[in-house]
Design a protein around this motif. Structure first.
Motif, PDB file in Angstrom:
ATOM      1  N   ASN A  27       0.811  -1.211   0.000  1.00 19.65           N
ATOM      2  CA  ASN A  27       0.000   0.000   0.000  1.00 19.65           C
ATOM      3  C   ASN A  27       0.846   1.263   0.000  1.00 19.65           C
ATOM      4  O   ASN A  27       0.721   2.127   0.863  1.00 19.65           O
ATOM      5  CB  ASN A  27      -0.933   0.010   1.225  1.00 19.65           C
ATOM      6  CG  ASN A  27      -2.002  -1.051   1.118  1.00 19.65           C
ATOM      7  OD1 ASN A  27      -2.316  -1.502   0.031  1.00 19.65           O
ATOM      8  ND2 ASN A  27      -2.568  -1.442   2.249  1.00 19.65           N
ATOM      9  N   HIS A 112      -0.868  14.086  15.989  1.00 14.45           N
ATOM     10  CA  HIS A 112      -1.002  12.689  15.553  1.00 14.45           C
ATOM     11  C   HIS A 112      -0.276  11.720  16.489  1.00 14.45           C
ATOM     12  O   HIS A 112      -0.274  10.514  16.226  1.00 14.45           O
ATOM     13  CB  HIS A 112      -0.474  12.536  14.132  1.00 14.45           C
ATOM     14  CG  HIS A 112      -1.321  13.235  13.116  1.00 14.45           C
ATOM     15  ND1 HIS A 112      -2.228  12.590  12.299  1.00 14.45           N
ATOM     16  CD2 HIS A 112      -1.423  14.559  12.803  1.00 14.45           C
ATOM     17  CE1 HIS A 112      -2.835  13.466  11.522  1.00 14.45           C
ATOM     18  NE2 HIS A 112      -2.358  14.669  11.801  1.00 14.45           N
ATOM     19  N   LEU A 132       1.448   2.415   8.540  1.00 12.09           N
ATOM     20  CA  LEU A 132       0.929   3.779   8.547  1.00 12.09           C
ATOM     21  C   LEU A 132       1.235   4.454   7.219  1.00 12.09           C
ATOM     22  O   LEU A 132       2.360   4.382   6.723  1.00 12.09           O
ATOM     23  CB  LEU A 132       1.561   4.597   9.676  1.00 12.09           C
ATOM     24  CG  LEU A 132       1.346   4.105  11.109  1.00 12.09           C
ATOM     25  CD1 LEU A 132       2.047   5.043  12.085  1.00 12.09           C
ATOM     26  CD2 LEU A 132      -0.124   3.958  11.439  1.00 12.09           C
ATOM     27  N   SER A 133       0.233   5.112   6.657  1.00 10.64           N
ATOM     28  CA  SER A 133       0.438   5.993   5.509  1.00 10.64           C
ATOM     29  C   SER A 133       0.682   7.396   6.051  1.00 10.64           C
ATOM     30  O   SER A 133      -0.058   7.874   6.921  1.00 10.64           O
ATOM     31  CB  SER A 133      -0.788   5.974   4.598  1.00 10.64           C
ATOM     32  OG  SER A 133      -1.010   4.682   4.085  1.00 10.64           O
ATOM     33  N   THR A 146       5.288  12.069   1.031  1.00 10.85           N
ATOM     34  CA  THR A 146       4.422  10.988   1.467  1.00 10.85           C
ATOM     35  C   THR A 146       5.316   9.821   1.863  1.00 10.85           C
ATOM     36  O   THR A 146       6.483   9.758   1.471  1.00 10.85           O
ATOM     37  CB  THR A 146       3.445  10.559   0.365  1.00 10.85           C
ATOM     38  OG1 THR A 146       4.196  10.160  -0.790  1.00 10.85           O
ATOM     39  CG2 THR A 146       2.509  11.697  -0.002  1.00 10.85           C
ATOM     40  N   THR A 148       5.515   5.634   4.052  1.00  6.48           N
ATOM     41  CA  THR A 148       4.955   4.464   4.714  1.00  6.48           C
ATOM     42  C   THR A 148       5.869   4.066   5.856  1.00  6.48           C
ATOM     43  O   THR A 148       7.097   4.024   5.697  1.00  6.48           O
ATOM     44  CB  THR A 148       4.829   3.275   3.737  1.00  6.48           C
ATOM     45  OG1 THR A 148       3.912   3.614   2.714  1.00  6.48           O
ATOM     46  CG2 THR A 148       4.352   2.023   4.437  1.00  6.48           C
ATOM     47  N   THR A 184      -2.187   9.581   7.641  1.00  5.11           N
ATOM     48  CA  THR A 184      -3.325   9.683   6.730  1.00  5.11           C
ATOM     49  C   THR A 184      -4.060   8.354   6.572  1.00  5.11           C
ATOM     50  O   THR A 184      -5.140   8.315   5.980  1.00  5.11           O
ATOM     51  CB  THR A 184      -2.860  10.173   5.351  1.00  5.11           C
ATOM     52  OG1 THR A 184      -1.893   9.248   4.818  1.00  5.11           O
ATOM     53  CG2 THR A 184      -2.228  11.556   5.455  1.00  5.11           C
ATOM     54  N   GLY A 185      -3.496   7.288   7.072  1.00  7.54           N
ATOM     55  CA  GLY A 185      -4.136   5.982   7.008  1.00  7.54           C
ATOM     56  C   GLY A 185      -3.381   5.003   7.883  1.00  7.54           C
ATOM     57  O   GLY A 185      -2.184   5.161   8.121  1.00  7.54           O
ATOM     58  N   SER A 186      -4.075   4.009   8.396  1.00  7.05           N
ATOM     59  CA  SER A 186      -3.423   3.024   9.259  1.00  7.05           C
ATOM     60  C   SER A 186      -4.048   1.654   9.057  1.00  7.05           C
ATOM     61  O   SER A 186      -5.232   1.539   8.717  1.00  7.05           O
ATOM     62  CB  SER A 186      -3.535   3.430  10.732  1.00  7.05           C
ATOM     63  OG  SER A 186      -4.892   3.468  11.144  1.00  7.05           O
ATOM     64  N   GLN A 187      -3.239   0.636   9.247  1.00  2.00           N
ATOM     65  CA  GLN A 187      -3.710  -0.743   9.175  1.00  2.00           C
ATOM     66  C   GLN A 187      -2.976  -1.542  10.238  1.00  2.00           C
ATOM     67  O   GLN A 187      -1.744  -1.607  10.245  1.00  2.00           O
ATOM     68  CB  GLN A 187      -3.467  -1.343   7.792  1.00  2.00           C
ATOM     69  CG  GLN A 187      -4.045  -2.748   7.633  1.00  2.00           C
ATOM     70  CD  GLN A 187      -3.887  -3.284   6.223  1.00  2.00           C
ATOM     71  OE1 GLN A 187      -3.296  -2.640   5.365  1.00  2.00           O
ATOM     72  NE2 GLN A 187      -4.402  -4.475   5.971  1.00  2.00           N
TER      73      GLN A 187
END
Length: 237
Positions: A27, A112, A132-133, A146, A148, A184-187
């Motif tokens: 991702n 954050h 994490l994005s 940007t 990761t 901006t995004g997490s998994q």
């Protein structure tokens, strides 16, 4: 089909943990970085004997050489807090200073850091992997970055899950450090660690690579005087 999808090659009988990890590694922007991150996760996965969390001492820099400058190892110091024990040069370049010993939260904007802390609790307590994005806004004519960040749990020499192998890959050029990021995004991918226990009497692998060096024990010679002595005093007559 995208370049990232073409590189997935996920066997149908693959462990669900492995499938999730390979997907989270993909991702990111850029097929080259995606391939390197998949190999990074794959190396960690290979160290999971019977599905258990790998040992910190088993991490060999040669196994993650393509992303060595982006790699790091953190130590949990409190719930939601972790500090860098080992860090590649890319991390120092982002902040413009030596980062070893610093908290991993130093790479994040203040707004954050609470979210990061919640993710760190899951990494060490579940345990789980973290993806994490990231985005760092540009300024003074500099473009945004940007990136990761991956975090993969490890056990210490004592057997507790208090270490983690990480990687921070960014897209863009950081000309004016420090550069800090927002999430901006997490998994978060919980791990199944219910495999059989290690064989009794098994000898652990020798510490190498990223493992911390231990000072050898040198016993004092018998001729050396002790620091304290017991003194007997005679009662007054």
């Amino acid at each position: 089909m995208s370049e990232v999808d073409e590189m997935s090659d996920e066997p149908r009988n693959e462990n669900p943990d492995t499938i999730g990890l390979r997907r989270l590694a993909g991702n990111i922007a850029g097929a080259k970085d995606a391939k390197a991150l998949k190999a990074f996760v794959g190396y960690w996965q290979q160290l999971r004997v019977n599905g258990r969390v790998p040992r910190r001492a088993d991490i060999d820099p040669r196994g993650i050489e393509p992303l060595l400058s982006n790699a790091f190892i953190v130590e949990r110091i409190a719930p939601g807090l972790a500090r860098l024990r080992v860090a590649g040069v890319h991390l120092s370049d982002l902040l413009g200073m030596e980062v070893r010993g610093m908290p991993i939260s130093a790479f994040f904007n203040a707004g954050h850091r609470d979210a990061l802390a919640r993710h760190l609790v899951q990494v060490f307590d579940s345990p789980a992997t973290m993806n994490l994005s990231l985005r760092s806004e540009g300024g003074h004519g500099e473009a945004a970055l940007t990136g990761t960040m991956l975090l993969l749990p490890l056990t210490s020499d004592l057997g507790d899950i208090s270490r983690a192998l990480g990687c921070l890959v960014t897209n863009g050029t950081a000309l004016r450090p420090p550069r800090r990021f927002e999430i901006t995004g997490s998994q978060i991918v919980p791990l199944d660690v219910t495999g059989p226990a290690p064989t009794a009497g098994a000898v652990p692998k020798a510490a190498r690579g990223f493992a911390e060096t231990k000072a050898p024990f040198t016993p004092k010679s018998r001729s050396e005087r002790p620091y304290l002595r017991l003194v007997h005093s005679q009662p007054d007559e």
